[in-house]
Design a protein around this motif. Sequence first.
Motif, PDB file in Angstrom:
ATOM      1  N   GLY A   1       1.001  -1.336  -0.337  1.00  0.00           N
ATOM      2  CA  GLY A   1       0.038  -0.661  -0.018  1.00  0.00           C
ATOM      3  C   GLY A   1       1.311   0.894  -0.246  1.00  0.00           C
ATOM      4  O   GLY A   1       0.108   2.137  -0.673  1.00  0.00           O
ATOM      5  N   VAL A   2       1.600   1.554   0.804  1.00  0.00           N
ATOM      6  CA  VAL A   2       2.676   2.303   1.020  1.00  0.00           C
ATOM      7  C   VAL A   2       3.837   3.027  -0.454  1.00  0.00           C
ATOM      8  O   VAL A   2       3.490   3.650  -1.458  1.00  0.00           O
ATOM      9  CB  VAL A   2       4.135   2.342   2.195  1.00  0.00           C
ATOM     10  N   LEU A   3       3.904   1.584  -0.988  1.00  0.00           N
ATOM     11  CA  LEU A   3       4.706   1.817  -1.723  1.00  0.00           C
ATOM     12  C   LEU A   3       3.947   2.075  -3.058  1.00  0.00           C
ATOM     13  O   LEU A   3       4.301   3.088  -3.710  1.00  0.00           O
ATOM     14  CB  LEU A   3       4.806   0.325  -2.664  1.00  0.00           C
ATOM     15  N   LEU A   4       2.440   1.923  -3.663  1.00  0.00           N
ATOM     16  CA  LEU A   4       1.608   2.076  -4.335  1.00  0.00           C
ATOM     17  C   LEU A   4       1.363   3.076  -4.678  1.00  0.00           C
ATOM     18  O   LEU A   4       1.629   4.256  -5.141  1.00  0.00           O
ATOM     19  CB  LEU A   4       0.312   1.519  -4.524  1.00  0.00           C
ATOM     20  N   ALA A   5       0.613   4.003  -3.059  1.00  0.00           N
ATOM     21  CA  ALA A   5       0.711   5.200  -2.721  1.00  0.00           C
ATOM     22  C   ALA A   5       1.325   5.819  -2.609  1.00  0.00           C
ATOM     23  O   ALA A   5       1.362   7.388  -3.630  1.00  0.00           O
ATOM     24  CB  ALA A   5      -0.349   5.325  -1.097  1.00  0.00           C
ATOM     25  N   ILE A   6       2.896   5.589  -2.124  1.00  0.00           N
ATOM     26  CA  ILE A   6       3.807   6.705  -3.303  1.00  0.00           C
ATOM     27  C   ILE A   6       4.167   7.066  -4.243  1.00  0.00           C
ATOM     28  O   ILE A   6       4.668   8.310  -5.276  1.00  0.00           O
ATOM     29  CB  ILE A   6       5.145   6.421  -2.756  1.00  0.00           C
ATOM     30  N   ASN A   7       4.191   5.838  -5.492  1.00  0.00           N
ATOM     31  CA  ASN A   7       4.127   6.185  -6.999  1.00  0.00           C
ATOM     32  C   ASN A   7       3.153   6.349  -7.368  1.00  0.00           C
ATOM     33  O   ASN A   7       2.775   6.060  -9.163  1.00  0.00           O
ATOM     34  CB  ASN A   7       5.208   4.777  -7.167  1.00  0.00           C
ATOM     35  N   LEU A   8       1.419   6.276  -7.063  1.00  0.00           N
ATOM     36  CA  LEU A   8       0.367   6.275  -7.556  1.00  0.00           C
ATOM     37  C   LEU A   8       0.444   7.424  -8.540  1.00  0.00           C
ATOM     38  O   LEU A   8      -0.464   7.538  -9.976  1.00  0.00           O
ATOM     39  CB  LEU A   8      -0.798   7.026  -6.814  1.00  0.00           C
ATOM     40  N   PRO A   9       0.802   8.863  -8.577  1.00  0.00           N
ATOM     41  CA  PRO A   9       0.662  10.123  -9.227  1.00  0.00           C
ATOM     42  C   PRO A   9       1.677   9.755 -10.678  1.00  0.00           C
ATOM     43  O   PRO A   9       0.765   9.597 -11.925  1.00  0.00           O
ATOM     44  CB  PRO A   9       0.759  11.229  -8.765  1.00  0.00           C
ATOM     45  N   ASP A  10       2.626   9.034 -10.379  1.00  0.00           N
ATOM     46  CA  ASP A  10       3.622   8.663 -11.983  1.00  0.00           C
ATOM     47  C   ASP A  10       3.109   7.787 -12.621  1.00  0.00           C
ATOM     48  O   ASP A  10       3.056   7.823 -13.409  1.00  0.00           O
ATOM     49  CB  ASP A  10       4.740   8.304 -11.391  1.00  0.00           C
ATOM     50  N   LEU A  11       2.335   6.602 -11.804  1.00  0.00           N
ATOM     51  CA  LEU A  11       1.481   5.457 -12.036  1.00  0.00           C
ATOM     52  C   LEU A  11       0.646   5.809 -13.257  1.00  0.00           C
ATOM     53  O   LEU A  11       0.045   5.334 -14.693  1.00  0.00           O
ATOM     54  CB  LEU A  11       1.056   4.262 -11.809  1.00  0.00           C
ATOM     55  N   PHE A  12      -0.404   7.240 -12.601  1.00  0.00           N
ATOM     56  CA  PHE A  12      -1.745   7.525 -13.505  1.00  0.00           C
ATOM     57  C   PHE A  12      -1.447   8.513 -14.127  1.00  0.00           C
ATOM     58  O   PHE A  12      -1.323   8.214 -15.951  1.00  0.00           O
ATOM     59  CB  PHE A  12      -1.875   8.433 -12.629  1.00  0.00           C
ATOM     60  N   ASN A  13      -0.554   9.101 -14.558  1.00  0.00           N
ATOM     61  CA  ASN A  13       0.415   9.549 -15.868  1.00  0.00           C
ATOM     62  C   ASN A  13       1.010   8.910 -16.377  1.00  0.00           C
ATOM     63  O   ASN A  13       1.616   9.236 -18.119  1.00  0.00           O
ATOM     64  CB  ASN A  13       1.402  10.564 -15.371  1.00  0.00           C
ATOM     65  N   ALA A  14       1.591   8.023 -16.243  1.00  0.00           N
ATOM     66  CA  ALA A  14       1.828   6.729 -17.226  1.00  0.00           C
ATOM     67  C   ALA A  14       1.049   6.109 -17.878  1.00  0.00           C
ATOM     68  O   ALA A  14       1.138   5.974 -19.369  1.00  0.00           O
ATOM     69  CB  ALA A  14       3.364   5.756 -16.819  1.00  0.00           C
ATOM     70  N   ILE A  15       0.063   6.192 -17.184  1.00  0.00           N
ATOM     71  CA  ILE A  15      -1.066   5.049 -18.514  1.00  0.00           C
ATOM     72  C   ILE A  15      -2.327   6.181 -19.405  1.00  0.00           C
ATOM     73  O   ILE A  15      -2.195   5.672 -20.238  1.00  0.00           O
ATOM     74  CB  ILE A  15      -2.084   4.088 -17.041  1.00  0.00           C
ATOM     75  N   PHE A  16      -2.753   6.576 -17.994  1.00  0.00           N
ATOM     76  CA  PHE A  16      -3.205   8.276 -19.192  1.00  0.00           C
ATOM     77  C   PHE A  16      -2.460   9.189 -19.246  1.00  0.00           C
ATOM     78  O   PHE A  16      -2.077  10.357 -18.995  1.00  0.00           O
ATOM     79  CB  PHE A  16      -4.073   8.971 -18.091  1.00  0.00           C
TER      80      PHE A  16
END
Length: 409
Positions: free
Chosen positions: A334-349
């Motif tokens: 959860g912590v790893l995904l929460a920290i990197n969530l904005p970057d993951l979202f921008n990479a997908i969209f």
Amino acid sequence: MLSLYLSKRFRQSKRKTGFVSLLSKASTLGVMLGVAVLIIALSVINGFEQQLEERLLSVVPHVSYEAPYDPINDWQAKVELLNQHQAISAAAPEINLTAMVQFKGQLKAAKVKGVEPNIHAKVSSVSRYIEGRNLDELAAGTLILGSRIAASLNLTLGDKVTLLVANKQAEQPLSAPKRIGVTLIGLVKMGGPIDESIALVNLADLQSALGLEPTQTTGLRAKVQDVFNAHQIAMAAGSSLPDLVYVNSWFRTQGSLYQDIQMVRTIVFLVVFLIIAVASFNIVSSMVMEVKEKQASIAILKTMGAKDRTIFATFALQGVGYAVIGALFGTIIGVLLAINLPDLFNAIFTQTDNNPLAGVYFVEFLPSKLIWSDILVTLGVTFILALLASVYPAWQATKTAPASVLGNG
């Protein structure tokens, strides 16, 4: 500690049936997923709340006073009067109206604000999102426009446009609007609906269009220290103004958005809490079966002098251990995904066209803010649920009768 040692040995021992092992692993996996999802969801909600306060509320008025009939005279004195209030950080004059932006025969509606550039910077952070010339260069005859309005009219910096403002001084209600010629010097690129509506001009331009004196305005705007107490501050500070004004705060314009965020936080917490609760209480079924499987071992321990509290603690620790393992891995994920969530979202969209947040919310990215107190609450709730789920099987283990178990063997 004997109970901890026995719990570890029981967990490492080979079970007679793989079904018990499957149930315990499923319980651990359920706790892990529940904890991870709750941490991620709360981080996203915290991120939206942070962006609401730091981004949207830095641009929209915290508190505003609008004159319904006669203009506000001597706005400089009124601004100073508001500045004297202890809960207000700064105040500024402002004229708000709806106008049409015209360029090469195309029209686009906009919410036009007439501002004093130097003073307006104290009550708004819109300058952080302006491309082109700065807010303090907004002289008479110039315009700063929302980027989406400019894009829809194919405008570029330096273009000359016309603002069509309703002529309130005309005797006929259908009289031609007043025309204000301005030059585009900046674009507001904030992301979200504000880019589709905002237009900033110098206060003098709208004063001239409305037939006001340089000391007159139709509104005042204030920035407060405690944004979540803005309405009470607006009423208290507004009572010191001698003019007849309508009192507004951001709660009336953006309050539903804030309430939606809080409602989503509550719903998400309750739903994911129930998921963790179901996963935790799955420990009951796996532990009951494990107690039945280990009856012979329990009977032998009792004949060797093990006390009931030792047996109870052994199986209670084993049940809690399943949840602790799941919670630990769930927290890490959860912590790893929460920290990197904005970057993951921008990479997908990567494109605006497929961005689900584009034009819907006040941000076009997925914000995330990790608050460690949320993690501690999540882990605390998970531990309590696991402890409660382990009580009954551990209590059942203490009721094992050595004579009947070993005698039947």
